[in-house]
Write a protein that holds these residues in place. Structure first.
Motif, PDB file in Angstrom:
ATOM      1  N   LYS A 113       0.857  -1.188   0.000  1.00  0.00           N
ATOM      2  CA  LYS A 113       0.000   0.000   0.000  1.00  0.00           C
ATOM      3  C   LYS A 113       0.894   1.239   0.000  1.00  0.00           C
ATOM      4  CE  LYS A 113      -3.822   2.467   0.822  1.00  0.00           C
ATOM      5  NZ  LYS A 113      -3.222   3.784   1.032  1.00  0.00           N
ATOM      6  N   VAL A 114       0.721   2.075  -1.025  1.00  0.00           N
ATOM      7  CA  VAL A 114       1.484   3.318  -1.155  1.00  0.00           C
ATOM      8  C   VAL A 114       0.483   4.465  -1.135  1.00  0.00           C
ATOM      9  CG1 VAL A 114       3.094   4.643  -2.565  1.00  0.00           C
ATOM     10  CG2 VAL A 114       3.248   2.143  -2.509  1.00  0.00           C
TER      11      VAL A 114
ATOM     12  N   TYR B 171       1.508  -0.240 -10.962  1.00  0.00           N
ATOM     13  CA  TYR B 171       0.397   0.208 -10.117  1.00  0.00           C
ATOM     14  C   TYR B 171      -0.896  -0.099 -10.865  1.00  0.00           C
ATOM     15  CZ  TYR B 171       3.893   2.777  -7.427  1.00  0.00           C
ATOM     16  OH  TYR B 171       4.977   3.120  -6.662  1.00  0.00           O
ATOM     17  N   PRO B 172      -1.545  -1.228 -10.565  1.00  0.00           N
ATOM     18  CA  PRO B 172      -2.759  -1.594 -11.306  1.00  0.00           C
ATOM     19  C   PRO B 172      -3.815  -0.493 -11.224  1.00  0.00           C
ATOM     20  CG  PRO B 172      -1.999  -3.424  -9.929  1.00  0.00           C
ATOM     21  CD  PRO B 172      -1.193  -2.223  -9.540  1.00  0.00           C
ATOM     22  N   ASP B 173      -4.337  -0.140 -12.405  1.00  0.00           N
ATOM     23  CA  ASP B 173      -5.381   0.883 -12.523  1.00  0.00           C
ATOM     24  C   ASP B 173      -4.940   2.214 -11.920  1.00  0.00           C
ATOM     25  OD1 ASP B 173      -7.022  -0.983 -13.723  1.00  0.00           O
ATOM     26  OD2 ASP B 173      -7.875  -1.641 -11.811  1.00  0.00           O
ATOM     27  N   ASP B 174      -3.621   2.428 -11.859  1.00  0.00           N
ATOM     28  CA  ASP B 174      -3.075   3.688 -11.338  1.00  0.00           C
ATOM     29  C   ASP B 174      -3.588   3.962  -9.915  1.00  0.00           C
ATOM     30  OD1 ASP B 174      -1.368   5.802 -11.611  1.00  0.00           O
ATOM     31  OD2 ASP B 174      -2.893   7.160 -12.383  1.00  0.00           O
ATOM     32  N   ALA B 175      -3.768   2.898  -9.149  1.00  0.00           N
ATOM     33  CA  ALA B 175      -4.271   3.033  -7.775  1.00  0.00           C
ATOM     34  C   ALA B 175      -3.101   3.189  -6.814  1.00  0.00           C
ATOM     35  CB  ALA B 175      -5.128   1.821  -7.414  1.00  0.00           C
ATOM     36  N   GLU B 176      -3.421   3.215  -5.507  1.00  0.00           N
ATOM     37  CA  GLU B 176      -2.397   3.362  -4.478  1.00  0.00           C
ATOM     38  C   GLU B 176      -1.882   1.996  -4.023  1.00  0.00           C
ATOM     39  OE1 GLU B 176      -3.977   5.706  -1.324  1.00  0.00           O
ATOM     40  OE2 GLU B 176      -4.043   7.544  -2.508  1.00  0.00           O
ATOM     41  N   ILE B 177      -1.808   1.057  -4.980  1.00  0.00           N
ATOM     42  CA  ILE B 177      -1.323  -0.297  -4.705  1.00  0.00           C
ATOM     43  C   ILE B 177      -0.129  -0.561  -5.622  1.00  0.00           C
ATOM     44  CG2 ILE B 177      -1.866  -2.754  -4.735  1.00  0.00           C
ATOM     45  CD1 ILE B 177      -3.312  -1.259  -2.571  1.00  0.00           C
ATOM     46  N   LEU B 178       0.998  -0.896  -5.011  1.00  0.00           N
ATOM     47  CA  LEU B 178       2.198  -1.256  -5.770  1.00  0.00           C
ATOM     48  C   LEU B 178       2.248  -2.776  -5.875  1.00  0.00           C
ATOM     49  CD1 LEU B 178       5.714   0.252  -5.544  1.00  0.00           C
ATOM     50  CD2 LEU B 178       5.464  -2.217  -5.422  1.00  0.00           C
ATOM     51  N   ARG B 179       2.344  -3.253  -7.124  1.00  0.00           N
ATOM     52  CA  ARG B 179       2.384  -4.703  -7.375  1.00  0.00           C
ATOM     53  C   ARG B 179       3.789  -5.067  -7.839  1.00  0.00           C
ATOM     54  NH1 ARG B 179       1.644  -8.327 -11.674  1.00  0.00           N
ATOM     55  NH2 ARG B 179       0.510 -10.241 -11.142  1.00  0.00           N
TER      56      ARG B 179
END
Length: 786
Positions: free
Chosen positions: A117-118, A187-195
């Motif tokens: 989570k970023v 970042y999938p779908d430019d969200a605040e999740i780093l994959r």
């Protein structure tokens, strides 16, 4: 002797199976169609080679289009049908090998990924101003580069357990570069999740590597960043302590300076100084008012004295009269209107750039009208105002400050103003002295105070920041690991591998089948009757079924041979009818049956045609002129010699070489024992004389000759026949070769009556014959020769 119909499955003398059948539909010796059955009137010379070719040739035009045809789906399907064992066997082999190689060299790849989570902006407890729009984008790119940095990757490889993994050992030359290439960070779908993902062939190892990378990243980057913030807080706390001590020192120094200079550096001293200055300013304002009053009083005294000394010059001035006229209720609004129109005229002149318009003329006229009206009104008011002011005096002037006082009273008032002036001057002098006393405020003390105030503000700011940092320590971290690494959909990759292997196998099989079909197509073998009839332009006078031994042995209930010979008899009768009922004035009686190349069913066609003519009641002689590779004697199970070769060499008489067969009205002249003299005798006139003599004895003479393109015998024999029939075997004969054979026969003057196509599949006709045989069973003898 029972009648027997010869059947030669597959073609000439080298074919494996042959059959003979009888047909009771036509009676022996019958001549219902009017053909001659014997007693021929033709002379020996009638069939000599000098007889010109008949005029009923059905030859094709030069170079038919079928010879230049390109591959098409139908042709390729026929090619596969002819070579299906080879195509399927080789295709399965290639498909198996290619699929196996792909299976071996294409392992399943497993993808392990971890999520972090970023936060879009740093988490905070207190409300703060939002950052710039692109701040988060820069922060995300920074984290990606930090994960790919040598600090993280080298930290990962420093773990001995990670170094011992097979994936790392396989890339021991440059494991950092390999790791960098394998990592997928997004970042999938430019969200605040780093994959953070990685792909490899060992599912457990990729999970371990991804978990280790996340662990090192959280330790070396995230935790170090938190440690730096704590260190910054410690430094800020130390700075605050120093600033507090420095402030205390400055306050002590300020108190010492105030005591030294006997002054107060406090705010109250400055306030007293400001109040003294303000009071001095008030006294100065009062003095100014008194001066003005004294000036006004002196002016009124002078006016009173002037009026007293010169009453005739008391006429009011023109300025006062003009002012009074300006207040007139007629002149005042007219003056305002005149100002408005004057301004409007100026604007119009500026806009028109020197051009005169109708609007400008109207404005000028309005201005002139207002000026005339104002002047007219002033002319009326001026005498009245002068008269009124002259009678009432200056006291009636509205703007005058002259009170209704006498001259002595004005002089007393002037004396009062003088006394007031002296008093206010004394007060001002005392106030100036007081201000001078307050101005002893020490500049050094003021500077110290200003420095102390600046230090106080800075100390307050540091204290505020320390309090804020202390509160923000309660906020969560900006980067949080959500979960350990897990495997993505490995089943999907396995399915893709299975699909790729299957596709490779199918593609390899299809390519091999297509290659076999294309190579087979190059031979241009005959696929159907249509290719011979319409493609080459050779009339098809007969279609014979497939008579290979495998076909009739597969027939159910033991009906195979009976159905086959009945179907063969039915089909060959059509050829017989085409031969007997030809439209020529002189129907052919000597017919040569040949083929382009060996093993194309010419012996089957010749024997079946001879048997069909015999069944129709015609005396028929079958001559086996394929002396190099004879086969007709095996069909009838008769000796090979004596035969044609012995007749040509003069070793036997004509009657000695003609043998009756078990089929009524059918005789056989076998080939005999071939030698060089027999072959050379084919080019002599003796063969033509012998054939002419046989035409007298028989109604029809059918000659089974050799292949046209292999030997010259058919061309020599063809000089003594009435017409030739080309035997074509489906899936064996080649279209160009058939065309070349026909052209070669025509080139030497041999009439080509048409062609007989062997190996034609006709399941409908076969089924009809089976039904006919079931209704009228026949007991026929079948003779098979290997």
């Amino acid at each position: 002797m029972s009648p027997v119909d010869p059947v030669s499955p597959g073609g000439d003398s080298a074919e494996s199976d042959s059959h003979l059948s009888s047909n009771g539909a036509e009676k022996n010796g019958a001549s219902s169609n009017g053909e001659s059955t014997g007693g021929m009137l033709a002379t020996i010379d009638h069939h000599l080679p000098s007889v010109p070719a008949l005029g009923w040739s059905y030859g094709p035009p030069a170079r038919p289009d079928i010879l230049k045809a390109k591959p098409n789906p139908v042709e390729l399907l026929h090619a596969v049908r002819r070579r299906w064992p080879l195509a399927i066997g080789l295709g399965v082999t290639v498909a198996t090998i290619s699929a196996g190689l792909l299976w071996f060299f294409l392992p399943v790849h497993y993808e392990a990924f971890a999520l972090l989570k970023v936060a879009g902006k740093p988490p905070t407890v207190l409300e703060r101003r939002a950052g710039a729009a692109d701040e988060f984008a820069v922060y995300k790119r920074t984290q990606v580069q930090l994960i790919r940095s040598g600090m993280v990757l080298q930290g990962t490889l420093r773990d001995t357990k990670i170094n011992a993994l097979s994936l790392i050992k396989d890339h021991s030359d440059d494991p950092i570069a390999w790791l960098n290439n394998q990592l997928v960070i997004d970042y999938p779908d430019d969200a605040e999740i780093l994959r953070l993902a990685m792909t490899g062939t060992d599912r457990d190892e990729v999970v371990k590597i991804v978990n280790k990378i996340v662990e090192v990243y959280m330790k070396e980057i995230v935790e170090r960043d938190r440690d730096r913030r704590l260190e910054q807080e410690s430094k800020l706390q130390a700075s605050y302590s120093k600033m507090t001590a420095n402030l205390q020192k400055q306050q002590d120094s300020l108190h010492a300076l105030e005591a030294l200079h006997n002054t107060s550096g406090s705010e109250s001293a400055k306030l007293k100084h400001d109040m003294a200055i303000e009071e001095l300013n008030n006294y100065l304002d009062q003095r100014t008012k008194i001066i003005n009053q004294m000036d006004d009083n002196r002016m009124q005294v002078m006016l009173r004295k002037a009026k007293r000394d010169n009453p005739e010059e008391s006429r009011p001035p023109d300025v006062i009269i003009e002012m009074e006229m300006g207040k007139d209720p007629v002149i005042a609004p007219a003056t305002n209107q005149l100002s408005y129109y004057t301004e409007k005229l100026s604007e119009l002149k500026a806009r028109s750039k020197g051009k005169v318009s109708s609007t400008m003329n109207r404005v000028r006229q309005e201005i002139e009208r207002l000026e005339d009206r104002i002047e007219e009104r002033k002319t009326q008011l001026r005498p009245m105002l002068v008269e009124m002011m002259a009678h009432k005096g200056m006291d009636t002037l509205p703007d005058s400050h002259v009170l209704n006082l006498t001259l002595p009273m004005l002089e007393k008032k002037a004396e009062y103003h003088e006394e007031q002036m002296k008093k206010i001057d004394e007060v001002i002098e005392k106030q100036i002295e007081q201000v001078k006393l307050l101005d002893n405020f020490n500049a050094v003390v003021a500077g110290k105070q200003e420095d102390m105030r600046a230090l106080q503000r800075m100390t307050i700011d540091v204290r505020t920041e320390l309090d804020r940092i202390g509160v923000e320590q309660l906020a969560p971290e900006r980067i949080i690991k959500l979960d350990d690494a897990t495997l993505a959909n490995a089943r999907g990759d396995a399915l893709r591998k299975y699909a790729a292997v299957a596709f490779t196998g199918i593609l390899g099989f299809a390519l091999v089948v297509l290659a076999v079909a294309f190579i087979e197509f190059q031979s241009r073998k005959v696929n159907s009757v249509h290719e011979v009839d319409e493609g080459l332009g050779i009339r098809v006078v007969g279609e014979l079924p497939n008579v290979s031994g495998r076909i009739w042995r597969r027939m159910k209930g033991g009906k195979g041979p009976s159905v086959l010979k009945a179907l063969m008899a039915e089909r060959i009768d059509g050829t017989r009818t085409a031969l007997i009922h030809t439209t020529s004035a002189d129907p052919p009686r000597v017919v040569m049956v040949t083929s382009a190349e060996p093993r194309e069913g010419k012996t089957t066609a010749a024997t079946q045609l001879a048997a069909s003519l015999a069944r129709s009641g015609r005396r028929t002689l079958l001559i086996d002129a394929d002396i190099r590779s004879p086969g007709a004697h095996r069909v009838f199970e008769m000796p090979q010699d004596p035969g044609l070769c012995e007749l040509l060499r003069g070793e036997a008489e004509r009657d000695a070489v003609i043998h009756p067969t078990r089929t009524a009205n059918l005789w056989l002249l076998p080939a005999g024992r071939c030698d060089l003299r027999s072959v050379q005798a084919l080019s002599t006139s003796y063969l033509g004389t012998a054939i002419a003599a046989l035409c007298v004895q028989f109604d029809y003479v059918i000659i089974d000759s050799g292949p046209v393109l292999k030997i010259a015998d058919p061309l020599l024999i063809g000089q003594h026949v009435d017409a030739a029939i080309i035997s074509v075997l489906r899936d064996v004969s080649k279209v160009p070769k058939v065309y070349e054979a026909c052209e070669r026969l025509r080139s030497v003057g041999i009439t080509v009556l048409g062609s007989v196509v062997n190996g034609v599949n006709d399941d409908a006709a076969r089924h009809g014959v089976e039904l006919l045989l079931a209704e009228t069973p026949q007991q026929t003898a079948v003779q098979t020769t290997a």
